[in-house]
Design a protein around this motif. Structure first.
Motif, PDB file in Angstrom:
ATOM      1  N   GLY A 102     -25.689  -1.172  25.721  1.00  0.00           N
ATOM      2  CA  GLY A 102     -24.941  -1.245  24.466  1.00  0.00           C
ATOM      3  C   GLY A 102     -25.835  -1.017  23.264  1.00  0.00           C
ATOM      4  N   TRP A 103     -25.304  -1.319  22.074  1.00  0.00           N
ATOM      5  CA  TRP A 103     -26.043  -1.065  20.837  1.00  0.00           C
ATOM      6  C   TRP A 103     -27.204  -2.043  20.682  1.00  0.00           C
ATOM      7  CZ3 TRP A 103     -25.772   3.165  18.066  1.00  0.00           C
ATOM      8  CH2 TRP A 103     -24.612   3.942  18.103  1.00  0.00           C
ATOM      9  N   GLN A 104     -28.401  -1.485  20.420  1.00  0.00           N
ATOM     10  CA  GLN A 104     -29.613  -2.267  20.206  1.00  0.00           C
ATOM     11  C   GLN A 104     -30.219  -1.863  18.856  1.00  0.00           C
ATOM     12  OE1 GLN A 104     -30.271  -4.613  22.544  1.00  0.00           O
ATOM     13  NE2 GLN A 104     -28.500  -3.810  23.662  1.00  0.00           N
ATOM     14  N   THR A 105     -30.679  -2.859  18.102  1.00  0.00           N
ATOM     15  CA  THR A 105     -31.243  -2.613  16.774  1.00  0.00           C
ATOM     16  C   THR A 105     -32.756  -2.812  16.817  1.00  0.00           C
ATOM     17  OG1 THR A 105     -29.206  -3.375  15.722  1.00  0.00           O
ATOM     18  CG2 THR A 105     -31.170  -3.316  14.354  1.00  0.00           C
ATOM     19  N   PHE A 106     -33.484  -1.922  16.132  1.00  0.00           N
ATOM     20  CA  PHE A 106     -34.943  -2.030  16.115  1.00  0.00           C
ATOM     21  C   PHE A 106     -35.474  -1.481  14.796  1.00  0.00           C
ATOM     22  CE2 PHE A 106     -33.655   1.933  18.018  1.00  0.00           C
ATOM     23  CZ  PHE A 106     -34.509   2.891  17.492  1.00  0.00           C
ATOM     24  N   LYS A 107     -36.638  -1.914  14.429  1.00  0.00           N
ATOM     25  CA  LYS A 107     -37.297  -1.451  13.206  1.00  0.00           C
ATOM     26  C   LYS A 107     -37.689   0.015  13.367  1.00  0.00           C
ATOM     27  CE  LYS A 107     -39.431  -2.810   9.240  1.00  0.00           C
ATOM     28  NZ  LYS A 107     -38.846  -3.621   8.153  1.00  0.00           N
ATOM     29  N   ASP A 108     -37.430   0.811  12.344  1.00  0.00           N
ATOM     30  CA  ASP A 108     -37.806   2.221  12.383  1.00  0.00           C
ATOM     31  C   ASP A 108     -39.313   2.321  12.598  1.00  0.00           C
ATOM     32  OD1 ASP A 108     -38.309   4.898  11.984  1.00  0.00           O
ATOM     33  OD2 ASP A 108     -37.092   5.077  10.168  1.00  0.00           O
ATOM     34  N   PRO A 109     -39.757   2.915  13.714  1.00  0.00           N
ATOM     35  CA  PRO A 109     -41.199   2.964  13.995  1.00  0.00           C
ATOM     36  C   PRO A 109     -41.977   3.916  13.098  1.00  0.00           C
ATOM     37  CG  PRO A 109     -39.967   4.127  15.694  1.00  0.00           C
ATOM     38  CD  PRO A 109     -38.958   3.462  14.818  1.00  0.00           C
ATOM     39  N   GLU A 110     -41.301   4.907  12.506  1.00  0.00           N
ATOM     40  CA  GLU A 110     -41.964   5.855  11.601  1.00  0.00           C
ATOM     41  C   GLU A 110     -41.035   6.158  10.433  1.00  0.00           C
ATOM     42  OE1 GLU A 110     -43.721   9.309  13.361  1.00  0.00           O
ATOM     43  OE2 GLU A 110     -44.285   8.244  15.195  1.00  0.00           O
ATOM     44  N   PRO A 111     -40.949   5.271   9.461  1.00  0.00           N
ATOM     45  CA  PRO A 111     -40.021   5.462   8.336  1.00  0.00           C
ATOM     46  C   PRO A 111     -40.227   6.797   7.639  1.00  0.00           C
ATOM     47  CG  PRO A 111     -40.957   3.257   8.299  1.00  0.00           C
ATOM     48  CD  PRO A 111     -41.699   4.019   9.353  1.00  0.00           C
ATOM     49  N   GLY A 112     -39.109   7.485   7.366  1.00  0.00           N
ATOM     50  CA  GLY A 112     -39.170   8.758   6.658  1.00  0.00           C
ATOM     51  C   GLY A 112     -39.411   9.961   7.535  1.00  0.00           C
TER      52      GLY A 112
END
Length: 348
Positions: free
Chosen positions: A49-59
């Protein structure tokens, strides 16, 4: 190749882990759109299902890839991370009727590129864009010339969409103030009010002309021919707001690849979400010059992306050709060999 769904929530990303995967699941990521994303960078998940995570390489706008038995899953964010473009997005990740998936990182639809700042120009250049297809009129291009993108060739295919050109105005000029004054004068009578209400549907007629108009047919013939040229992609096609002229080009591209009508509508209507901040700014400017509800409703109708508008184009296709395939072959003169080449180039 299967679809891997990716969405953004501020500085976080969300990924939908398919139920068919065995845990733990490694999802590889990288900034290259090619199929060789596998490397040392990966995220590991132990739930479906849907999993949330911090963007590993913003931008950076990453591509993600995962494996499960004989299936390969691939996905990315659709919108490009460009602050000054509202509606620049990737046409990858759409499913076709015969079980394929449109390739990521090769074909982008957009609003006009004159708004890019220097860092955003560099971002576009890192995409290695080879061709930029501009559907705007010479007058629009002269007013808002695109920022230069090195190593890219720009071509102009103008479908002569007068209403779309009117709708694409980015700010209120003196000429637009005069138009607003004329609209206010028009709605002083009941007959004028009724006419302006009818004119709210003018975009439907515009979309029909994008199918049937002589100049539009020529423009979209050139567009399709460019798609199947050697070394044409990655490419960007755009008009001013990336709404109607670009919207129909996207429908042609996706339809030729076998993407369902439902998904084509979803892609078309996504523009309304993308352009909402820009449209709000424009309406705020208009409201400085008029508070007449009929006038404001008409001006809003030129900016919105509505199902009825794309319905107009499809009705023209169905009435005059029957199917999208027949429109492509009979209306635009697309050859079977070109369709086969399109599939080879742009489908996984």
């Amino acid at each position: 190749m299967q679809k891997l769904q990716i969405e953004r929530d501020a500085e976080y990303l969300k990924i939908k882990i398919p139920e068919t995967m065995r845990f733990p699941v490694r999802v590889y990521y990288g900034s290259n759109h090619s199929e060789n994303i596998i490397g040392s960078h990966y995220l590991e998940f132990s739930e479906k299902g849907w999993q949330t995570f911090k963007d590993p390489e913003p931008g950076a706008r990453l591509y993600f890839k995962a494996f499960s038995d004989s299936d390969t899953f691939i996905g990315a964010e659709r919108r490009l991370p460009l602050e000054h473009l509202y509606n620049c997005r990737d046409l990858g990740g759409y499913s076709t009727a015969d079980g394929h998936l449109t390739k990521w990182g090769l074909v982008f639809r957009s609003d006009a590129l004159h708004q890019l700042d220097s860092e955003e120009q560099k971002y576009i250049e890192r995409l290695e864009i080879k061709r930029i297809i501009d559907f705007r009129s010479p007058q629009e291009i002269a007013k808002d010339p695109n920022q230069p993108i090195s190593m890219s060739e720009t071509v102009n295919f103008n479908p002569h969409a007068d209403v779309a050109q009117q709708a694409s105005t980015q700010s209120v000029s003196k000429k637009d103030e005069e138009k607003i004054a004329q609209l206010e004068e028009m709605v002083r009578t009941e007959a004028g009010k009724e006419q302006l209400r009818k004119n709210r549907n003018v975009m439907i007629e515009q979309m029909k002309q994008l199918v049937l108009g002589e100049n539009a047919v020529k423009a979209y013939q050139q567009f399709f021919s460019t798609l199947v040229e050697d070394d044409a992609a990655p490419l960007i096609f755009h008009c001013q707001g990336g709404k109607d002229r670009t919207g129909w080009a996207a429908a042609i591209y996706l339809g030729a690849l076998g993407v369902s009508k439902e998904q084509i509508y979803q892609d078309y209507l996504l523009t309304d979400k993308m352009n909402a901040p820009r449209n709000a700014k424009r309406m705020a400017i208009y409201k400085k010059y008029t508070d007449n509800e009929d006038v404001l409703a008409f001006l809003a109708s030129l900016q919105l992306t509505k199902k009825d508008y794309l319905d107009g184009a499809y009705q023209a296709v169905e009435k005059n050709y029957g199917t999208m395939k027949e429109y492509l072959t009979l209306g635009l003169g697309v050859k079977e060999s070109q369709l086969e080449r399109l599939h080879k180039l742009y489908l996984y």
